[in-house]
Design a protein around this motif. Structure first.
Motif, short mmCIF file in Angstrom:
data_model
loop_
_atom_site.label_atom_id
_atom_site.label_comp_id
_atom_site.label_asym_id
_atom_site.label_seq_id
_atom_site.Cartn_x
_atom_site.Cartn_y
_atom_site.Cartn_z
N GLU A 97 0.83 -1.21 0.00
CA GLU A 97 0.00 0.00 0.00
C GLU A 97 0.87 1.26 0.00
O GLU A 97 0.53 2.25 -0.66
CB GLU A 97 -0.92 0.00 1.22
CG GLU A 97 -1.96 -1.11 1.21
CD GLU A 97 -2.68 -1.22 2.54
OE1 GLU A 97 -3.92 -1.22 2.53
OE2 GLU A 97 -2.00 -1.29 3.59
N VAL A 98 1.97 1.22 0.76
CA VAL A 98 2.88 2.36 0.78
C VAL A 98 3.41 2.64 -0.62
O VAL A 98 3.41 3.78 -1.09
CB VAL A 98 4.05 2.10 1.75
CG1 VAL A 98 5.19 3.10 1.50
CG2 VAL A 98 3.58 2.21 3.19
N ARG A 99 3.83 1.62 -1.32
CA ARG A 99 4.36 1.81 -2.67
C ARG A 99 3.27 2.33 -3.61
O ARG A 99 3.52 3.20 -4.45
CB ARG A 99 4.94 0.51 -3.21
CG ARG A 99 5.57 0.69 -4.59
CD ARG A 99 6.16 -0.58 -5.15
NE ARG A 99 6.66 -0.32 -6.49
CZ ARG A 99 7.85 0.17 -6.76
NH1 ARG A 99 8.70 0.44 -5.78
NH2 ARG A 99 8.22 0.38 -8.02
N GLU A 100 2.06 1.82 -3.45
CA GLU A 100 0.96 2.26 -4.30
C GLU A 100 0.67 3.75 -4.11
O GLU A 100 0.50 4.49 -5.08
CB GLU A 100 -0.29 1.43 -3.99
CG GLU A 100 -1.49 1.75 -4.87
CD GLU A 100 -2.69 0.87 -4.55
OE1 GLU A 100 -3.80 1.23 -4.98
OE2 GLU A 100 -2.53 -0.16 -3.87
N VAL A 101 0.61 4.19 -2.84
CA VAL A 101 0.35 5.60 -2.56
C VAL A 101 1.51 6.46 -3.05
O VAL A 101 1.31 7.53 -3.64
CB VAL A 101 0.11 5.82 -1.05
CG1 VAL A 101 0.02 7.30 -0.74
CG2 VAL A 101 -1.16 5.11 -0.62
N ALA A 102 2.76 6.00 -2.82
CA ALA A 102 3.92 6.77 -3.27
C ALA A 102 3.92 6.92 -4.79
O ALA A 102 4.23 8.00 -5.32
CB ALA A 102 5.20 6.09 -2.79
N SER A 103 3.56 5.86 -5.49
CA SER A 103 3.50 5.94 -6.96
C SER A 103 2.41 6.90 -7.41
O SER A 103 2.58 7.64 -8.39
CB SER A 103 3.24 4.54 -7.54
OG SER A 103 4.30 3.66 -7.24
N LEU A 104 1.29 6.92 -6.68
CA LEU A 104 0.21 7.84 -7.01
C LEU A 104 0.67 9.29 -6.84
O LEU A 104 0.38 10.14 -7.69
CB LEU A 104 -1.00 7.57 -6.11
CG LEU A 104 -2.15 8.57 -6.20
CD1 LEU A 104 -2.74 8.60 -7.61
CD2 LEU A 104 -3.24 8.24 -5.17
N LYS A 105 1.40 9.57 -5.75
CA LYS A 105 1.88 10.93 -5.53
C LYS A 105 2.85 11.35 -6.62
O LYS A 105 2.82 12.50 -7.09
CB LYS A 105 2.56 11.04 -4.15
CG LYS A 105 1.66 10.70 -2.97
CD LYS A 105 0.43 11.58 -2.90
CE LYS A 105 -0.41 11.22 -1.67
NZ LYS A 105 -1.65 12.00 -1.58
N LEU A 106 3.70 10.44 -7.06
CA LEU A 106 4.61 10.77 -8.16
C LEU A 106 3.84 11.02 -9.44
O LEU A 106 4.17 11.93 -10.22
CB LEU A 106 5.62 9.62 -8.36
CG LEU A 106 6.72 9.53 -7.29
CD1 LEU A 106 7.45 8.19 -7.40
CD2 LEU A 106 7.71 10.68 -7.43
N ALA A 107 2.77 10.26 -9.66
CA ALA A 107 1.95 10.48 -10.86
C ALA A 107 1.27 11.85 -10.80
O ALA A 107 1.14 12.52 -11.83
CB ALA A 107 0.91 9.37 -10.98
N LEU A 108 0.85 12.28 -9.61
CA LEU A 108 0.19 13.58 -9.47
C LEU A 108 1.09 14.74 -9.88
O LEU A 108 0.61 15.78 -10.30
CB LEU A 108 -0.28 13.78 -8.02
CG LEU A 108 -1.55 13.04 -7.58
CD1 LEU A 108 -1.78 13.23 -6.09
CD2 LEU A 108 -2.76 13.55 -8.37
N VAL A 109 2.41 14.56 -9.72
CA VAL A 109 3.34 15.64 -10.09
C VAL A 109 4.01 15.37 -11.44
O VAL A 109 5.01 15.98 -11.78
CB VAL A 109 4.41 15.84 -9.00
CG1 VAL A 109 3.75 16.23 -7.68
CG2 VAL A 109 5.29 14.61 -8.81
N GLY A 110 3.44 14.44 -12.21
CA GLY A 110 3.93 14.19 -13.57
C GLY A 110 5.14 13.29 -13.66
O GLY A 110 5.87 13.32 -14.64
#
Length: 253
Positions: free
Chosen positions: A122-135
């Motif tokens: 879950e941590v990796r999933e959320v971290a990947s989402l945050k990176l996607a939010l900033v392009g």
């Protein structure tokens, strides 16, 4: 203070004095920040902009005055209450401050591992989402040395957003960036504010960012060691204070 007005404020800086020993950096600084606002702290180099931010996020204790979050006095609170308030802050430092030995996804994962109850997946999933939010989707396994300065700033922003903070602090986010990268970062800050409703405090001396982003601003003066103007950037360009007018008109004369 009127209860209705207090409820409408995210941050209150009240008669703050910053000093190191006998050396006063700024004195009697007061301003309010409302929810969802982009508030700019500006002034010439050496006036204490970044020092003020560090006092606001709990890194330096003021010599006098208060910093309140939703009416709660940060510096009068117990240590555990201060830590709770700090978990509501996200901070993007001037250098992005990424760990060079960690990939981007590992950097963004650190606050989640420390302060959330999420499992590794879950941590990796959320971290990947945050990176996607900033392009930065697809750059999870890159190291900071393998990407550009602008991308490092965005990765630092993704880490600052990891815990979904109510307030984001930016310390000279455009420092070291070319004009195009700086503009892209400004656009991203606006997009995040508009989509997430995050309150943003921005330390900068960059005029394009001040006029593009700022809803409200305060000007710190190094000579008098206090704030000498406050208001909307579009109005401060016509300030009665000569120093403020000169600062706001750089490159426009």
């Amino acid at each position: 203070m009127d209860a209705t007005r207090e409820a409408s404020l995210q941050i209150e800086v009240d008669r703050l004095t910053m000093a190191f020993g006998s050396h006063v950096v700024q004195r009697d600084v007061s301003f309010d920040v409302r929810p969802g606002e982009i508030f700019v702290i500006m002034g010439d180099s050496g006036c204490g902009k970044s020092t003020l931010m560090r006092h606001m996020i709990g890194l330096h204790r003021p010599a006098a005055g208060r910093v309140l979050y939703r009416g709660e006095d940060f510096w009068s609170a117990a240590e555990d209450e201060q830590e709770r308030l700090q978990r509501g802050f996200g901070v993007l430092y001037q250098t992005a401050a990424l760990w060079s030995s960690m990939t981007l996804v590992e950097n963004v994962s650190m606050p989640l591992q420390e302060y959330s109850v999420l499992g590794p997946g879950e941590v990796r999933e959320v971290a990947s989402l945050k990176l996607a939010l900033v392009g930065l989707a697809g750059f999870e396994e890159y190291y900071p040395s393998e990407i550009s300065g602008g991308m490092r700033k965005r990765a630092g922003l993704a880490r600052a957003m990891a815990l979904d903070p109510d307030i984001l602090y930016f310390d000279e986010p455009s420092a070291g960036l070319d004009p195009l990268s700086s503009r892209r970062l400004d656009d991203l800050i606006l997009e995040l504010r508009d989509s997430l409703g995050t309150t943003i405090v921005l330390v900068t001396h960059e005029l394009p960012s001040i006029f593009e982003l700022g809803d409200n601003a305060v000007f710190l003066d190094a000579e008098s060691k206090t704030m000498i103007a406050q208001g909307k950037p579009s109005e401060l360009k016509d300030s009665p204070e000569p120093k403020v007018r000169a600062f706001m008109s750089r490159g426009r004369l």
